[in-house]
Design a protein around this motif. Structure first.
Motif, PDB file in Angstrom:
ATOM      1  N   ASP A  94       0.820  -1.219   0.000  1.00 24.58           N
ATOM      2  CA  ASP A  94       0.000   0.000   0.000  1.00 24.58           C
ATOM      3  C   ASP A  94       0.850   1.264   0.000  1.00 24.58           C
ATOM      4  O   ASP A  94       0.431   2.300  -0.505  1.00 24.58           O
ATOM      5  N   TYR A  95       2.041   1.178   0.554  1.00 25.48           N
ATOM      6  CA  TYR A  95       2.892   2.360   0.663  1.00 25.48           C
ATOM      7  C   TYR A  95       3.550   2.751  -0.659  1.00 25.48           C
ATOM      8  O   TYR A  95       4.014   3.878  -0.821  1.00 25.48           O
ATOM      9  N   ILE A  96       3.597   1.843  -1.597  1.00 27.19           N
ATOM     10  CA  ILE A  96       4.212   2.142  -2.893  1.00 27.19           C
ATOM     11  C   ILE A  96       3.505   3.315  -3.553  1.00 27.19           C
ATOM     12  O   ILE A  96       4.142   4.183  -4.137  1.00 27.19           O
ATOM     13  N   TYR A  97       2.196   3.363  -3.437  1.00 31.34           N
ATOM     14  CA  TYR A  97       1.422   4.391  -4.116  1.00 31.34           C
ATOM     15  C   TYR A  97       1.392   5.715  -3.368  1.00 31.34           C
ATOM     16  O   TYR A  97       0.968   6.726  -3.924  1.00 31.34           O
ATOM     17  N   THR A  98       1.817   5.734  -2.119  1.00 29.18           N
ATOM     18  CA  THR A  98       1.787   6.966  -1.333  1.00 29.18           C
ATOM     19  C   THR A  98       3.175   7.469  -0.962  1.00 29.18           C
ATOM     20  O   THR A  98       3.291   8.449  -0.245  1.00 29.18           O
TER      21      THR A  98
END
Length: 173
Positions: A94-98
Motif C-alpha cells: 500500500d505504501y508504494i502508491y503513497t
C-alpha cells in the motif's frame, strides 16, 4: 533517476538492465550505487506485484556478472511474474502508491525504536543480510562525521558536483 531499462521477454517476464545514459562515472565509477538502485526497483516491483496477485522470481545476473564496460549489455536480472491467487499482499504494498521523497531534517527523538529494529531484523528473509539499528547518539557520532565529510568532498569536487547538478531541479522550468 530511475537508472534502468526493461526488455519484456513475454507478458510475465522482463529483463532488467542498467541504463548507460544514467550512469554517473565521476560519482559512481564502479556503478555500485546504480546497481543498488536496480535492486530497489526489483524489490518495489516484487512487493507491488503481490497486491495484484503475483509472486516474483528473480534471477540475478542471468548472463553472468560483468565489468564496467558491459554495464548496459548484460542484464542485472530476469524477473518472472507468477500468478499466485489467494496470496496475501505484502504489508508494504500500500505504501508504494503513497511514497514520497522528503529531504527535510528529522526532528523526532528516535527515528526507529529498538522494538521496530527488532521487528525489521525478524522480517529479513535472507540469511546473509544483517540489520543493524543504532539509536545511541554516541555510537552515531563517528558515522555522522564520515557522512558529513563525504558530502563535503562530493560538493567540493567539481566533476562530481557538475555531474549530479543536472539531475536536480532548482525550479519548475
Amino acid at each position: 533517476s530511475q537508472a534502468w531499462k526493461l526488455r519484456n521477454a513475454s507478458d510475465l517476464q522482463t529483463v532488467l538492465y542498467v541504463d548507460e545514459a544514467r550512469v554517473l562515472p565521476a560519482t559512481d565509477p564502479l556503478t555500485r550505487q546504480i546497481h543498488v538502485g536496480c535492486g530497489c526497483f526489483i524489490e518495489t516491483l516484487s512487493v507491488g506485484a503481490t497486491s495484484m496477485g503475483f509472486g516474483t522470481t528473480v534471477e540475478s545476473f542471468p548472463e553472468g556478472t560483468y565489468g564496467r564496460d558491459e554495464v548496459d549489455k548484460k542484464p542485472v536480472a530476469r524477473i518472472t511474474l507468477t500468478p499466485a491467487p489467494g496470496t496475501e499482499p505484502d504489508p508494504l504494498s500500500d505504501y508504494i502508491y503513497t511514497r514520497q521523497t522528503n529531504r527535510r531534517p528529522f526532528h523526532g527523538e528516535v527515528p526507529v525504536s529498538d522494538q521496530q529494529f527488532a521487528e525489521i531484523r525478524q522480517s529479513v528473509r535472507e540469511s546473509d543480510v544483517q540489520v543493524i539499528g543504532i539509536n545511541d547518539r554516541t555510537q552515531m557520532e563517528p558515522l555522522l562525521k564520515i557522512f558529513d565529510r563525504g558530502m563535503v568532498i562530493e560538493i567540493e569536487t567539481r566533476r562530481t558536483s557538475e555531474e549530479t547538478r543536472g539531475w536536480f531541479r532548482f525550479n519548475e522550468r
